[in-house]
Design an enzyme around this catalytic site. Sequence first.
Site, PDB file in Angstrom:
ATOM      1  N   CYS A 338       0.785  -1.242   0.000  1.00 35.41           N
ATOM      2  CA  CYS A 338       0.000   0.000   0.000  1.00 35.41           C
ATOM      3  C   CYS A 338       0.822   1.299   0.000  1.00 35.41           C
ATOM      4  O   CYS A 338       0.578   2.173  -0.844  1.00 35.41           O
ATOM      5  CB  CYS A 338      -0.985   0.031   1.158  1.00 35.41           C
ATOM      6  SG  CYS A 338      -1.490  -1.555   1.778  1.00 35.41           S
ATOM      7  N   ARG A 367       5.848 -11.596   5.698  1.00 38.30           N
ATOM      8  CA  ARG A 367       5.228 -11.386   7.006  1.00 38.30           C
ATOM      9  C   ARG A 367       5.719 -12.447   7.959  1.00 38.30           C
ATOM     10  O   ARG A 367       5.815 -13.612   7.593  1.00 38.30           O
ATOM     11  CB  ARG A 367       3.706 -11.464   6.896  1.00 38.30           C
ATOM     12  CG  ARG A 367       3.153 -10.354   6.048  1.00 38.30           C
ATOM     13  CD  ARG A 367       1.659 -10.437   5.927  1.00 38.30           C
ATOM     14  NE  ARG A 367       1.188  -9.426   4.982  1.00 38.30           N
ATOM     15  CZ  ARG A 367      -0.066  -9.321   4.557  1.00 38.30           C
ATOM     16  NH1 ARG A 367      -0.964 -10.168   4.997  1.00 38.30           N
ATOM     17  NH2 ARG A 367      -0.406  -8.378   3.711  1.00 38.30           N
ATOM     18  N   GLN A 385       1.098 -10.823  -3.409  1.00 36.62           N
ATOM     19  CA  GLN A 385      -0.299 -10.382  -3.442  1.00 36.62           C
ATOM     20  C   GLN A 385      -0.634  -9.873  -4.824  1.00 36.62           C
ATOM     21  O   GLN A 385       0.149  -9.131  -5.415  1.00 36.62           O
ATOM     22  CB  GLN A 385      -0.513  -9.245  -2.454  1.00 36.62           C
ATOM     23  CG  GLN A 385      -0.614  -9.676  -1.017  1.00 36.62           C
ATOM     24  CD  GLN A 385      -0.949  -8.485  -0.147  1.00 36.62           C
ATOM     25  OE1 GLN A 385      -0.264  -7.477  -0.185  1.00 36.62           O
ATOM     26  NE2 GLN A 385      -2.005  -8.604   0.619  1.00 36.62           N
ATOM     27  N   ASP A 387      -2.271  -7.384  -5.785  1.00 36.57           N
ATOM     28  CA  ASP A 387      -2.719  -6.246  -5.002  1.00 36.57           C
ATOM     29  C   ASP A 387      -3.110  -5.092  -5.908  1.00 36.57           C
ATOM     30  O   ASP A 387      -2.567  -4.929  -6.995  1.00 36.57           O
ATOM     31  CB  ASP A 387      -1.524  -5.804  -4.143  1.00 36.57           C
ATOM     32  CG  ASP A 387      -1.973  -5.201  -2.827  1.00 36.57           C
ATOM     33  OD1 ASP A 387      -3.185  -5.068  -2.623  1.00 36.57           O
ATOM     34  OD2 ASP A 387      -1.082  -4.857  -2.029  1.00 36.57           O
ATOM     35  N   HIS A 389      -4.606  -0.776  -5.582  1.00 32.15           N
ATOM     36  CA  HIS A 389      -5.099   0.359  -4.806  1.00 32.15           C
ATOM     37  C   HIS A 389      -5.746   1.339  -5.755  1.00 32.15           C
ATOM     38  O   HIS A 389      -5.137   1.735  -6.752  1.00 32.15           O
ATOM     39  CB  HIS A 389      -3.951   0.988  -4.014  1.00 32.15           C
ATOM     40  CG  HIS A 389      -3.411   0.043  -2.987  1.00 32.15           C
ATOM     41  ND1 HIS A 389      -2.357  -0.789  -3.243  1.00 32.15           N
ATOM     42  CD2 HIS A 389      -3.843  -0.243  -1.730  1.00 32.15           C
ATOM     43  CE1 HIS A 389      -2.140  -1.552  -2.184  1.00 32.15           C
ATOM     44  NE2 HIS A 389      -3.020  -1.242  -1.242  1.00 32.15           N
ATOM     45  N   LYS A 469     -15.277  -3.523   4.761  1.00 32.92           N
ATOM     46  CA  LYS A 469     -14.731  -4.372   3.702  1.00 32.92           C
ATOM     47  C   LYS A 469     -15.650  -5.522   3.382  1.00 32.92           C
ATOM     48  O   LYS A 469     -16.537  -5.874   4.165  1.00 32.92           O
ATOM     49  CB  LYS A 469     -13.368  -4.920   4.104  1.00 32.92           C
ATOM     50  CG  LYS A 469     -13.430  -5.888   5.262  1.00 32.92           C
ATOM     51  CD  LYS A 469     -12.133  -6.667   5.402  1.00 32.92           C
ATOM     52  CE  LYS A 469     -12.163  -7.522   6.666  1.00 32.92           C
ATOM     53  NZ  LYS A 469     -11.055  -8.426   6.795  1.00 32.92           N
ATOM     54  N   HIS A 515      -8.375  -0.803  -1.176  1.00 29.06           N
ATOM     55  CA  HIS A 515      -7.417  -1.908  -1.336  1.00 29.06           C
ATOM     56  C   HIS A 515      -8.197  -3.081  -1.911  1.00 29.06           C
ATOM     57  O   HIS A 515      -9.325  -3.330  -1.476  1.00 29.06           O
ATOM     58  CB  HIS A 515      -6.858  -2.415  -0.006  1.00 29.06           C
ATOM     59  CG  HIS A 515      -6.285  -1.378   0.900  1.00 29.06           C
ATOM     60  ND1 HIS A 515      -4.937  -1.251   1.109  1.00 29.06           N
ATOM     61  CD2 HIS A 515      -6.869  -0.436   1.669  1.00 29.06           C
ATOM     62  CE1 HIS A 515      -4.722  -0.281   1.986  1.00 29.06           C
ATOM     63  NE2 HIS A 515      -5.875   0.234   2.343  1.00 29.06           N
TER      64      HIS A 515
HETATM   65 ZN   LIG Z   1      -3.319  -2.213   0.472  1.00 34.20          ZN
END
Ligand SMILES: [Zn+2]
Length: 641
Positions: A338, A367, A385, A387, A389, A469, A515
């Site tokens: 992010c 992680r 990910q 991912d 945004h 979410k 996200h």
């Molecule tokens: Zn994010």
Amino acid sequence: MDLRLPDNKVMTHDHGVTGLEVARAIGPGLARAAVAVKVDDQQRDLSRPIDEDGDFEVITLDSPEGLHILRHSTAHVMAQAVLDLFPGSTFAIGPPIEDGFYYDFEVPEPFTPDDLERIENRMAEIVAEDQPFVRVAMPRDEALRVFSDHKFKVEIIENVDQGEVTGGEEVTAYRNNGFIDLCRGPHLPSTGRIPAFKVLRSSGAYWRGDQEREQLQRVYGTAWGSKADLEAYLNRLEEAEKRDHRRLGTELDLFSFPPELGAGLAVWHPKGGMLRKIVEDHSRDLHQRFGFDFVFSPHIGKEDLWQTSGHLDFYAENMYPGMQYDGDPAYRVKPMNCPFHVLIYRSRQRSYRELPIRLGELGGVYRYEQSGVIHGILRARGFTQDDSHTFCTEDQIQGELEHHLDFVLTWLRDFGFSDFEADLSTRPEKMAGSAEQWDVTEQALADALEAHGVPYRIAEGEGVFYGPKIDVHISDAIGRRWQCSTIQLDFNEPDRFELEYTSAGNTPARPYMIHCAKAGSLERFIGILVEHYAGAFPMWLAPVQVSIIPVADRHDEYAGQVKERLRDAGIRAEVDLSSETVGDKIRTALTQKHPAVIVVGDDDVENTTVGLRRYGEDHDTRGVPLSEARNRLTELAQKPS
Ligand SMILES: [Zn+2]
Ligand SMILES: [Zn+2]
């Protein structure tokens, strides 16, 4: 005293009536099936007197609550059996878990499979004896005396504030025969009410999950409302075992977890690499089709960045420690992408005309996960990910959320999933953003789910503090549910990074931020695919789509030509040139779950044909013209579009 039943009927009873007596008054069948009752949502033993008005409900083994009580009671019986059988052993905690329960023990020697069998047999004896469970309440100092031989129980009693026993100075326990365990209850009336159970396996665990504390033996078990339910569950376990992605990962030569590398870290072998490339390519294709721009970001960033983003305050225990080179600022390996995407947004002044800005990346993150929870590529320490945004205006938020859900569902459907369920998590007590922002976006998320016909549950108050979410769950081939995709609003990060755009009125405004992960972790998603398909992938996903088997050496050259023809059509084909017999080669191709096998012999060389057999068919079709085979395979290998 009035008790209101679930159908709103009110029954009047004397004070002190027991749950069982009320159940009997409703009906004898219900009383026989009852394992506990609920008064105003408080579970109680059947034998406990009821002293106040309230909503009354009978709990039976048909319900999740009933199964919970059953498993919990069976855990006591397991502990009882272990203490009986193994002198010098002591017990820690034994909670119900999904589909079963476990109990942690400290024992002189780890349990062997024989030990587990003895435990199960002893448990069966205790069940056959039908020992009543009796609730006992006692002051703390008495409880400390009663459990003085059992140090973990003493520790639990001394820390009652942890909520494991009961509130206040009173400690409750349940006694059956000579055995007593700390417990809030409720319980089945007696051990004989356990219809079906099984001891499954044991593994190491630490007291309190703390590697500095005692090493314990965790024994897993399961219990069900009927023998048939137990049987069905054991079949599901066996099926899951066959599909285990770690096992198939080795058998299909997809990936491995070399201990030299470290726990939770995988290396991808060529076939796994191909599978992964296909999945990644599809992710990129879809991102592009849904109007996302690609960005790339590094794997590390200065600590200051993680300070600004808030991760060091809220997420530090999942992050690897800082690294520093003489006098340089400290850096952290990224647990999320992010902040990098936020920096791209902030790299120049933005106008409302540019919005929405959708930035996507297949971003590798790391992680720290406790070693006990690491599970192949399903739960790893390093993963990728898919991912993205998105930054947009308030006016766009509704349309964007729907667009994101459309993307997510398209992605999941393309991989063969069709049974979706979602959780919509709403505002917790402490929250970033305004109540109005939450109102608008919670409603927009619900509208998006309705518009797409996705059944959902509202997880009231379960949202993270920075925004509501949606989590989308899928159901796999053997009915297991997996949470994959997430669409998450964020009212916090844009503030922390002071993100802005110039509005139509030429004033600065703050964008909304979304996200979104479609697969979540790509590695985990591939693990789910491996288990869902049991390694027999649809043709477009299969790393090797066709294996070509020459009957004898003299057919090798023609086999090579067939491979070239297929390759020209974009089909991933391999010739098996090993010295094994044709039968063995076919068997190998089948164990490798290749979608198609082609066998070529003398006739085929002469007539430019092949023998073609698809995975799941029990014999091949001889003499298929090569061009026809190629066309058929090309069609079967089509990517979803
Ligand atoms: Zn994010
Ligand atoms: Zn209990």
